[in-house]
Design a protein around this motif. Sequence first.
Motif, PDB file in Angstrom:
ATOM      1  N   LEU A   1       0.388 -12.319 -14.433  1.00 24.13           N
ATOM      2  CA  LEU A   1       0.002 -10.974 -14.875  1.00 24.13           C
ATOM      3  C   LEU A   1       0.762 -10.564 -16.134  1.00 24.13           C
ATOM      4  CD1 LEU A   1      -0.233  -9.126 -11.468  1.00 24.13           C
ATOM      5  CD2 LEU A   1      -2.100  -9.718 -13.014  1.00 24.13           C
TER       6      LEU A   1
ATOM      7  N   LEU B   1      -0.569   4.403 -18.581  1.00 21.83           N
ATOM      8  CA  LEU B   1      -0.698   3.574 -17.378  1.00 21.83           C
ATOM      9  C   LEU B   1      -1.439   2.267 -17.638  1.00 21.83           C
ATOM     10  CD1 LEU B   1      -1.439   5.335 -13.991  1.00 21.83           C
ATOM     11  CD2 LEU B   1       0.453   3.867 -14.664  1.00 21.83           C
ATOM     12  N   PRO B   2      -2.621   2.313 -18.265  1.00 24.22           N
ATOM     13  CA  PRO B   2      -3.301   1.039 -18.514  1.00 24.22           C
ATOM     14  C   PRO B   2      -2.434   0.079 -19.327  1.00 24.22           C
ATOM     15  CG  PRO B   2      -4.786   2.855 -18.920  1.00 24.22           C
ATOM     16  CD  PRO B   2      -3.438   3.456 -18.701  1.00 24.22           C
ATOM     17  N   ALA B   3      -1.717   0.618 -20.308  1.00 22.88           N
ATOM     18  CA  ALA B   3      -0.925  -0.269 -21.156  1.00 22.88           C
ATOM     19  C   ALA B   3       0.253  -0.872 -20.407  1.00 22.88           C
ATOM     20  CB  ALA B   3      -0.428   0.504 -22.377  1.00 22.88           C
TER      21      ALA B   3
ATOM     22  N   TRP C   1      -2.827   8.779 -17.879  1.00 20.79           N
ATOM     23  CA  TRP C   1      -3.852   8.050 -17.128  1.00 20.79           C
ATOM     24  C   TRP C   1      -4.645   7.098 -18.023  1.00 20.79           C
ATOM     25  CZ3 TRP C   1      -4.637   6.658 -12.463  1.00 20.79           C
ATOM     26  CH2 TRP C   1      -5.895   6.236 -12.042  1.00 20.79           C
ATOM     27  N   HIS C   2      -4.973   7.559 -19.254  1.00 23.11           N
ATOM     28  CA  HIS C   2      -5.844   6.731 -20.091  1.00 23.11           C
ATOM     29  C   HIS C   2      -5.095   5.820 -21.044  1.00 23.11           C
ATOM     30  CE1 HIS C   2      -9.483   8.549 -18.645  1.00 23.11           C
ATOM     31  NE2 HIS C   2      -8.988   9.760 -18.874  1.00 23.11           N
ATOM     32  N   GLN C   3      -3.873   6.150 -21.383  1.00 20.83           N
ATOM     33  CA  GLN C   3      -3.150   5.319 -22.347  1.00 20.83           C
ATOM     34  C   GLN C   3      -1.927   4.629 -21.742  1.00 20.83           C
ATOM     35  OE1 GLN C   3      -4.653   4.818 -25.070  1.00 20.83           O
ATOM     36  NE2 GLN C   3      -6.150   6.449 -24.756  1.00 20.83           N
TER      37      GLN C   3
ATOM     38  N   PHE D   1       0.371  -1.315 -17.042  1.00 23.84           N
ATOM     39  CA  PHE D   1       0.052  -1.683 -15.670  1.00 23.84           C
ATOM     40  C   PHE D   1       0.477  -3.097 -15.302  1.00 23.84           C
ATOM     41  CE2 PHE D   1      -2.723  -2.370 -11.964  1.00 23.84           C
ATOM     42  CZ  PHE D   1      -2.210  -1.334 -11.220  1.00 23.84           C
TER      43      PHE D   1
ATOM     44  N   ARG E   1      -0.735 -12.372 -19.112  1.00 23.13           N
ATOM     45  CA  ARG E   1      -2.008 -11.809 -19.495  1.00 23.13           C
ATOM     46  C   ARG E   1      -1.811 -10.516 -20.260  1.00 23.13           C
ATOM     47  NH1 ARG E   1      -7.070 -11.176 -15.391  1.00 23.13           N
ATOM     48  NH2 ARG E   1      -7.390  -9.148 -16.342  1.00 23.13           N
ATOM     49  N   GLN E   2      -0.884  -9.730 -19.731  1.00 25.60           N
ATOM     50  CA  GLN E   2      -0.564  -8.453 -20.347  1.00 25.60           C
ATOM     51  C   GLN E   2      -0.123  -8.638 -21.792  1.00 25.60           C
ATOM     52  OE1 GLN E   2      -0.566  -5.423 -19.185  1.00 25.60           O
ATOM     53  NE2 GLN E   2       0.983  -4.228 -20.234  1.00 25.60           N
TER      54      GLN E   2
ATOM     55  N   ILE F   1       0.832  -1.204   0.000  1.00 24.50           N
ATOM     56  CA  ILE F   1       0.000   0.000   0.000  1.00 24.50           C
ATOM     57  C   ILE F   1       0.871   1.261   0.000  1.00 24.50           C
ATOM     58  CG2 ILE F   1      -1.638   1.350   1.365  1.00 24.50           C
ATOM     59  CD1 ILE F   1      -2.855  -1.298   2.305  1.00 24.50           C
TER      60      ILE F   1
ATOM     61  N   LYS G   1      -2.930  -9.565 -24.157  1.00 27.47           N
ATOM     62  CA  LYS G   1      -4.007  -8.599 -24.393  1.00 27.47           C
ATOM     63  C   LYS G   1      -3.604  -7.453 -25.291  1.00 27.47           C
ATOM     64  CE  LYS G   1      -7.585  -8.922 -21.087  1.00 27.47           C
ATOM     65  NZ  LYS G   1      -8.337  -8.268 -20.031  1.00 27.47           N
ATOM     66  N   ILE G   2      -2.341  -7.055 -25.170  1.00 24.97           N
ATOM     67  CA  ILE G   2      -1.974  -5.826 -25.861  1.00 24.97           C
ATOM     68  C   ILE G   2      -1.466  -6.111 -27.252  1.00 24.97           C
ATOM     69  CG2 ILE G   2      -0.376  -3.895 -25.840  1.00 24.97           C
ATOM     70  CD1 ILE G   2      -0.682  -3.937 -22.817  1.00 24.97           C
TER      71      ILE G   2
END
Lengths: 285, 332
Positions: A275, A187-189, A183-185, A191, A278-279, A78, A282-283
Motif C-alpha cells: 500500500l 484524507l485521500p492523499a 475529506w476530499h483532499q 490514506f 502504491r501510494q 473495525i 500515485k501521488i
Amino acid sequence: MTNSEKNRLKDKAFQVFGVFCTFIGLVVLAIFLIDIVIEGVARIDWDFLTSLPSRRAARAGILTAWAGTLWILVLSAIIAFPLGIAAGIYLEEYAKKTKLSNFLEINIANLAGVPSIIYGLLGLELFVRIMNLGGILLAGALTLSLLILPIVIVTTREAIKAVPRTIRDGSFALGASKWQTVWHQVLPASFGGILTGVILALSRAVGEAAPLIVIGALAYVPFVPRSPMDEFTVLPIQIFNWTSRPQAAFLTNAAAAIIILLLITFLLNGIAVYLRHRQQKKIKW
Amino acid sequence: MLKSRLSYFRLSAVIMLGASLAMTSCGGERQEGGSDMSGSIQIDGSSTVYPITEAVAEEYRAEAPDVKVTVGVSGTGGGMKKFTRGEIDIVNASRSMNAEEEKTATENGLSFLQLSVAYDGLTVVVHPENDWVQDITVAELKKIWEPEAQGTIKRWNQIRPEWPDQEIHLYGAGVESGTYDYFTEAIVGKSHSSRGDYTASEDDNVLVQGVSTDPLALGFFGYAYYEENKSKLKAIPVNDEDDSNGAGAILPSLETVKDGSYAPLSRPLFLYISSKAVAKPEVVDFVNFYLDNAPELSEEVGYIRMPDNIYNEQRQKFEQFAKGAATATNQQ
C-alpha cells in the motif's frame, strides 16, 4: 599519524561497528526463523489447520486458534480504525495548540509505551466486569483496540502531516470548508499511509497473548466462534500453552503454530508495504 | 483521485465483511454422539491441571457433542477468583482453596466441593554429572529453601559436610504457581514462604533446561517433566525420616506416588465444583465422566492415577453434593 588519518580510522571503526550492530539483529532473527522452520514445517498440513485442540500432540490442530485470531484481527480493525483516524484528524487539523491538546498529545505518546498486560487489566475491569461482557471476542477486540489506538493515532497524524500545506491552502482558496478539505483532499492523499499504520498496529495485536489471557480468553475451545459474543482462543495462547507442556511433540506443534502466526504477520506487513508503495507511485504534487 | 482513494475504503470494507462471513460459515459440522445432553460448561484455573481437563473435555465431546466445554488457563488464583464470583462452573486447582477465597464464595452464596482427580510427584533433580548427591532429607531441603537460607546457604557442603565445597544453584517454581505453594508448604512448613534468590520460572520446561545444563544445579518440578527428560536429569530420592510410610529415601515413580510412600512431595490435583454449577445436568454428567476417565487420561498426559478406592470416594462425595444441592434448590 596525522589528525585526518586518525579521523579516517575512527570513521572506519564506526562503520565496522555499525555493520556489526545491524547484523546482530538480523542474525538472531535468522537463527530463530531457521530453527522454528526446521522444527515445525513438517508438522503443517491440512489436518493441522482444521483440527481441534487435543491431548495427543499428533492429532491436535489450530483451527479454533487461527479462527479466533482472524476474528480478533477483523474486529480490532473495525473498532480501532475509525476511532484512531478521527482522533488523529482532530489533533492534526482541528485542535488548537492549547495546554489541553498538548496534554492529550503527551498522553497518547505515553500510552503507546504502556505494557500490554496493563491493557489486559484495564480490559478485564472495564469490558469484562463493568460492561459485563465476559471473556468474549468483543471484549478481547476492544482491549486490543485500546492497545493499538495510540499507534494508529500517531501514524495517522504523521501521514496527515506529510500532506503539503499548499494542498490545504488551495482547497480553502476555492471556498472549501475545513471538513471538505479534510475529506476530499487530506484524507485521500494520506490514506495509504494511514492504512499502513493501522496494519502494522494490527500485526502487533495478533502477537499478543498476555492481555487476552487476563481478560479470560481460553486455551481449550472446541468450536469456531460464530459471533463476536462467543468465547475464543488465539494462536499466541495456543503456542504458549504448547511450549509449557512436558512432551516434546507439543513443542513441534508450537513451532508449527509459530510459523502460521509469522505467516499472518508477514502477510499483513506485506500488504502494508504494498500500500505504501502504491501510494508513493500515485501521488505527485 | 478521490474515487481511487474511496475505493480503498470500499475494498477494505468488503474484505472485512468477507472474512467475517467466511468465519461464520465454517465450523458447522456436528458429530453423532451417545448423549442428548446440551448446554455449556465453563472451566478455568491451573495450567498444571489443564492437560487432564483438556483430555477429558476432548473425550467428552464424543460422548456429548452438544455440550460446549471450554477450558482456560488463568492459573489457580485467577480461576478461583472467577469461581468464587460464580462466573465459572468448575475450577482446576493445583492447591486447596485458601481462607480468603472461601470467604468470598460464601459471601456470594456459593457452596462448593473439592474433588481430587490425580497425583503429581514434585521431583527433586540435579544434573546427571552430579555424583555426590545420592539422597536428600526433607530437613536438608528445608535448610536449602527456607527464607533464612537466603544469602547464607550457598555451597553444597553447607548442607552436608561430605558434599563438595562448591556453589549450589537453585531452580524452582515461580511464586505465582500452585506448585510453589505446595512445595513451600510441604518443605518449609509454611505456604508461600521461601528464599527468593533462586532461578524461578512458571514454565517447568525452563527449569528442565536450567538444571540439565548446570552441573551445580538443584531444582524441583512436576514428575511429567522429569519423566520426559530422564536422560538429561538425575532424580534424587527424598527421605522424610518417617518410616511409617516407606523407610529411607524414596524415588518418585508411578507406584511410590500412588501409594503415598513418596512423601511429602506427592500432591493431589483438584477440581472444585460449585453448588450453582451442579444445578446444570450437563455439569453433573461431565464431572461423573471426568471421574470415570481421570485414572487413564491423567496417566496419558503425564500425571499419576490415584488408587481406585479414592476415585470411588470422590464419586460418592460428588453424588451426595449434587443431591444436597438439588434439595437445597427445591426448598427455595
